[in-house]
Design an enzyme around this catalytic site. Sequence first.
Site, PDB file in Angstrom:
ATOM      1  N   HIS A 111       0.555  -0.567  -0.163  1.00 48.17           N
ATOM      2  CA  HIS A 111      -0.349  -0.447   0.201  1.00 48.17           C
ATOM      3  C   HIS A 111       0.943   1.339  -0.058  1.00 48.17           C
ATOM      4  O   HIS A 111       0.493   2.067  -0.631  1.00 48.17           O
ATOM      5  CB  HIS A 111      -1.189  -0.110   0.801  1.00 48.17           C
ATOM      6  CG  HIS A 111      -0.821   0.342   2.796  1.00 48.17           C
ATOM      7  ND1 HIS A 111       0.293  -0.725   3.659  1.00 48.17           N
ATOM      8  CD2 HIS A 111      -0.239   1.505   3.373  1.00 48.17           C
ATOM      9  CE1 HIS A 111       0.212  -0.244   4.436  1.00 48.17           C
ATOM     10  NE2 HIS A 111       0.175   1.653   4.770  1.00 48.17           N
TER      11      HIS A 111
ATOM     12  N   GLU B 152       3.367   5.210  -3.445  1.00 47.61           N
ATOM     13  CA  GLU B 152       3.881   6.797  -2.658  1.00 47.61           C
ATOM     14  C   GLU B 152       5.171   6.717  -1.807  1.00 47.61           C
ATOM     15  O   GLU B 152       5.939   7.958  -1.966  1.00 47.61           O
ATOM     16  CB  GLU B 152       2.552   6.630  -1.351  1.00 47.61           C
ATOM     17  CG  GLU B 152       2.682   8.147  -1.020  1.00 47.61           C
ATOM     18  CD  GLU B 152       1.800   8.537   0.097  1.00 47.61           C
ATOM     19  OE1 GLU B 152       1.235   7.455   0.779  1.00 47.61           O
ATOM     20  OE2 GLU B 152       1.809   9.621   0.887  1.00 47.61           O
ATOM     21  N   ASP B 153       6.059   6.402  -1.647  1.00 45.57           N
ATOM     22  CA  ASP B 153       6.843   5.883  -0.800  1.00 45.57           C
ATOM     23  C   ASP B 153       8.254   5.226  -1.772  1.00 45.57           C
ATOM     24  O   ASP B 153       9.398   5.850  -1.208  1.00 45.57           O
ATOM     25  CB  ASP B 153       6.935   5.774   0.561  1.00 45.57           C
ATOM     26  CG  ASP B 153       5.698   6.763   1.146  1.00 45.57           C
ATOM     27  OD1 ASP B 153       5.637   7.510   1.489  1.00 45.57           O
ATOM     28  OD2 ASP B 153       5.068   5.685   2.220  1.00 45.57           O
TER      29      ASP B 153
ATOM     30  N   ASP C 126      -4.108   0.276   7.644  1.00 53.09           N
ATOM     31  CA  ASP C 126      -2.929   1.454   7.460  1.00 53.09           C
ATOM     32  C   ASP C 126      -3.250   2.418   8.982  1.00 53.09           C
ATOM     33  O   ASP C 126      -2.438   2.354   9.673  1.00 53.09           O
ATOM     34  CB  ASP C 126      -3.255   1.817   6.680  1.00 53.09           C
ATOM     35  CG  ASP C 126      -1.952   3.050   6.234  1.00 53.09           C
ATOM     36  OD1 ASP C 126      -0.972   2.619   6.411  1.00 53.09           O
ATOM     37  OD2 ASP C 126      -2.248   4.270   5.817  1.00 53.09           O
TER      38      ASP C 126
ATOM     39  N   ASP D 286     -23.602   0.768  33.042  1.00 51.56           N
ATOM     40  CA  ASP D 286     -24.243  -0.175  31.952  1.00 51.56           C
ATOM     41  C   ASP D 286     -24.462  -1.052  32.813  1.00 51.56           C
ATOM     42  O   ASP D 286     -23.608  -1.100  33.603  1.00 51.56           O
ATOM     43  CB  ASP D 286     -23.930  -0.239  30.165  1.00 51.56           C
ATOM     44  CG  ASP D 286     -24.028   0.751  29.496  1.00 51.56           C
ATOM     45  OD1 ASP D 286     -24.784   1.357  29.771  1.00 51.56           O
ATOM     46  OD2 ASP D 286     -23.486   1.366  28.587  1.00 51.56           O
TER      47      ASP D 286
HETATM   48 MN    MN Z   1       0.849   3.392   5.495  1.00 55.01          MN
END
Ligand code: MN
Length: 475
Positions: free
Chosen positions: A66, A70-71, A133, A253
């Site tokens: 995932h 992006e990285d 995530d 409760d």
């Molecule tokens: Mn992540």
Amino acid sequence: MKARFLEYSPHLDASILEKAFEFSESAHASQARASGEDYFVHCEAVARTLLEFKLDLPTVCAGLLHDVIEDTPVTAAQMKKEFGVEITQLVEGVTKLDTLKFTSRDEAQAANWRRMLLATAQDIRVIIIKLADRLNNMRTLNFLEEVRRQRIAHETLTLYAPLAQRLGMFQLKSELEDLAFKHLHPQEHAELEREVHALTSSREKTLSNFKAVLGRKIEASGLPHRILARSKSLYSIYSKMQRQKKPYPEIQDSLGVRILTDTVANCYALLGLIHSEFKPVAGSFTDYISIPKINLYQSLHTTVVGPGGELVEVQLRTEEMHRTAEYGIAAHWRYKSGEHATDAHLEEKLNWLRQWLEWLQDLKSPREFLESLKTDLELHQVFIFTPMGEVKALPAGSMPLDFAFAVHTDIGMACVGAKVNNKMVSLDYELKSGDICEILTRKGSVPKRDWLRLVKTARARSKIRSYLREKGIVA
Ligand code: MN
């Protein structure tokens, strides 16, 4: 990891999972998390959460991968070549969600977030990966600096926890909330934890006594069962204290136990047994097995009087229902012999979710969007629109008159008819979420006696009743 997947999908070739594992591990090889751990540890943890939900192969692979787009230097095109379109699209969906940071102060960003959510929500699995995530990020949040910690915790509480709740993923929702609570209000969290712990031990004794008596009775019947304790999350206790403005000892409760068994028939058999052994509290029994909640939840709920006079709430469900109650939509999302399980219930739920997201799209401002995310937590509601696009949340089963009174008392009082989605309907029409309802009024028209049996909401009922009473039509 592959072995774990094959436990619930034994007929699939899961070699792609090993490939994704190695691919992600080497792509992230030079990176570290704020904790100092290898970055890949995070990816693996996300995939493990998805395995826990027993999700399908593309989703677990996408969990491993995932953060790759992006990285790392790996591109979507490369990923497509290695893993195909489906996995890549899931990863791209998560990546898009990631690039948008949300803070309540920034409406423009809220708008972006909403757009992106709507776009990616076409495939609910993207949201489930994102939630997994976020769970891992929240579990490791203490390694970040204060400002980021606050932002992420706040975002989790405002957006991700409600989303998890909407998807029926209660276990995940509770953990997200408790972690956010801990970071946003560390002092209150620690205090409440102490208080709950201190009080629970005495209550625990009463409860274990009840459980022992109950266990013996069930044992004698020979019905398969598992008795679990039921605990409330710290955050839900905290919000209840805030709502009711009461200290912890005053908002407790009733004690609760949960009994799991194998079949629906045995749920009812156990219910009969419990009711014959312990006096049920009148009106406390609810059958969510015959009539499940909209987020798939099923159980029998009853409150009985225990041996020492204490009230105990008992929930009965099958193991399968228990999974759904804990994991929600994710529990239904799995491969059965290579194909998606055909689950009418699931389809219904997904359609409903898509529709809900569409209504959100129609809301005028991001603020409204956020408001509805928050107010919409109540299940069994329908969302009805005025012709001007204003939205009213009403209890499920509401009729045009409920809507009329929700809009304005004068409109309710003078109502002579209603149009739904531009067609005339009778006043006993049951409104459905997404309906656009127009109330027709006539000056001087007044409420009728039979309206009382048509309305569902307390508000409409009380307005009608007080008018009729004033006129001496009803007592
Ligand atoms: Mn992540």
